[in-house]
Scaffold this active site. Structure first.
Site, short mmCIF file in Angstrom:
data_model
loop_
_atom_site.label_atom_id
_atom_site.label_comp_id
_atom_site.label_asym_id
_atom_site.label_seq_id
_atom_site.Cartn_x
_atom_site.Cartn_y
_atom_site.Cartn_z
N LYS A 1 1.71 -7.54 -3.50
CA LYS A 1 1.55 -7.06 -2.11
C LYS A 1 1.75 -8.18 -1.09
O LYS A 1 1.07 -9.21 -1.13
CB LYS A 1 0.16 -6.43 -1.95
CG LYS A 1 -0.09 -5.76 -0.60
CD LYS A 1 -1.46 -5.06 -0.62
CE LYS A 1 -1.74 -4.27 0.63
NZ LYS A 1 -3.04 -3.55 0.53
N GLU B 1 -3.09 2.37 -5.54
CA GLU B 1 -3.34 0.92 -5.53
C GLU B 1 -4.65 0.67 -6.31
O GLU B 1 -5.61 1.45 -6.18
CB GLU B 1 -3.51 0.50 -4.06
CG GLU B 1 -3.84 -0.95 -3.79
CD GLU B 1 -4.05 -1.21 -2.27
OE1 GLU B 1 -4.15 -0.24 -1.48
OE2 GLU B 1 -4.09 -2.38 -1.90
N CYS C 1 0.36 0.01 -0.08
CA CYS C 1 -0.51 0.39 1.04
C CYS C 1 -0.07 -0.20 2.37
O CYS C 1 0.94 0.18 2.91
CB CYS C 1 -1.96 0.09 0.70
SG CYS C 1 -3.07 1.17 1.62
C1 ACM Z 1 -4.78 -1.09 2.30
O1 ACM Z 1 -3.78 -1.80 2.46
N1 ACM Z 1 -5.34 -0.93 1.11
C2 ACM Z 1 -5.39 -0.38 3.44
#
Ligand code: ACM
Length: 258
Positions: free
Chosen positions: A109, A38, A142
């Site tokens: 995301k 990420e 993530c």
């Molecule tokens: C995250 O979602 N970067 C912990």
């Protein structure tokens, strides 16, 4: 199909150095699909939206173009986390781009973690699956790992491999990804960063699982690592658990209503 990841420790704000480090490694790799962390090119812990905006790029910006150059040279698919600036507004998504020689697909995301809520816009793409060679690849980022609906949605859309760029700080994600693989009959590739940045400790432990939740490889907690494994994509196409049980056909959605 050869799939893998490059686990790195991005240096905060050093876009060119971080990108070049990856590009040099990609040039040496023999693989079909490589997942990167990420926000692989900029680091993670931004103090506010203003600071983040200095490092955000559109999904076809300089970083994407640099990755696509390698994708063309090597005929490889690269899934990379970037801070994606909206073309028209000063808003930024925490995105993953799936770069192939002729296309760039984007996932934004969905589930923002902690302070990310102050600097990123919540993703609006939903969970989609894209074809590459003979595989169907889906992306999540993530913290999406903690929401089973993310992986499930991808799997119900016929995903074979979940590409999962990460900057993990919670240590129980790698174990949980075994379950995401089992409950959906998919391969998973989590590519995490390692190292410390402004008070945050990232756990490394990038991981590839097969469709039964076996760990094909788990990386160290504190080293740069490149790993590629060979997988048989057909294993993700059968969702039978026993001769009388099917992962998706046995779902009883009428019983799940709230
Ligand atoms: C995250 O979602 N970067 C912990």
């Amino acid at each position: 199909m050869k799939v893998g990841f490059i686990q790195t420790n991005p240096e905060f704000g050093r876009v060119k150095e971080n990108t070049n480090n990856i590009i040099e490694k990609l040039k040496e790799i023999d693989a079909d699909l490589i997942v990167l962390p990420e926000l692989f090119n900029i680091g993670y812990n931004f103090k506010d939206k203003e600071e983040l905006l200095n490092y955000a790029e559109t999904a076809n910006g300089e970083t994407a173009i640099a990755l696509q150059r390698v994708a063309r040279e090597k005929d490889i698919c690269i899934v990379a986390g970037i801070a994606e600036k909206d073309e028209n507004k000063d808003i930024v998504y925490n995105s993953a781009i799936m770069v192939t020689k002729d296309k760039i697909n984007v996932y934004r995301k969905t589930h923002l973690f902690d302070n990310e809520k102050k600097i990123f816009e919540p993703g609006n793409t939903g969970f989609n699956v894209f074809g590459y060679k003979n595989a169907k690849i889906g992306m999540m980022i993530c913290f999406d790992w903690v929401f089973p609906e993310a992986a499930r949605t991808l799997a119900l859309k016929n995903c074979d491999i979940i590409a999962h760029p990460a900057n993990l700080v919670l240590s129980y994600c790698p174990e949980t990804m075994k379950t995401r693989a089992i409950e959906n009959g998919v391969f998973t590739i989590t590519c995490n960063r390692f190292g410390k940045e402004k008070g945050l400790d990232f756990i490394g432990m990038s991981q590839i699982t097969d469709t039964k939740g076996n760990i094909l490889y788990r990386a160290s907690e504190d080293k740069e690592e490149i790993k590629v494994v060979e997988i048989n994509i057909e294993e993700a196409r059968s969702k039978s658990m026993t001769k009388n049980n099917h992962l998706f056909e046995d779902r009883r959605t009428e019983m799940y209503e709230l």
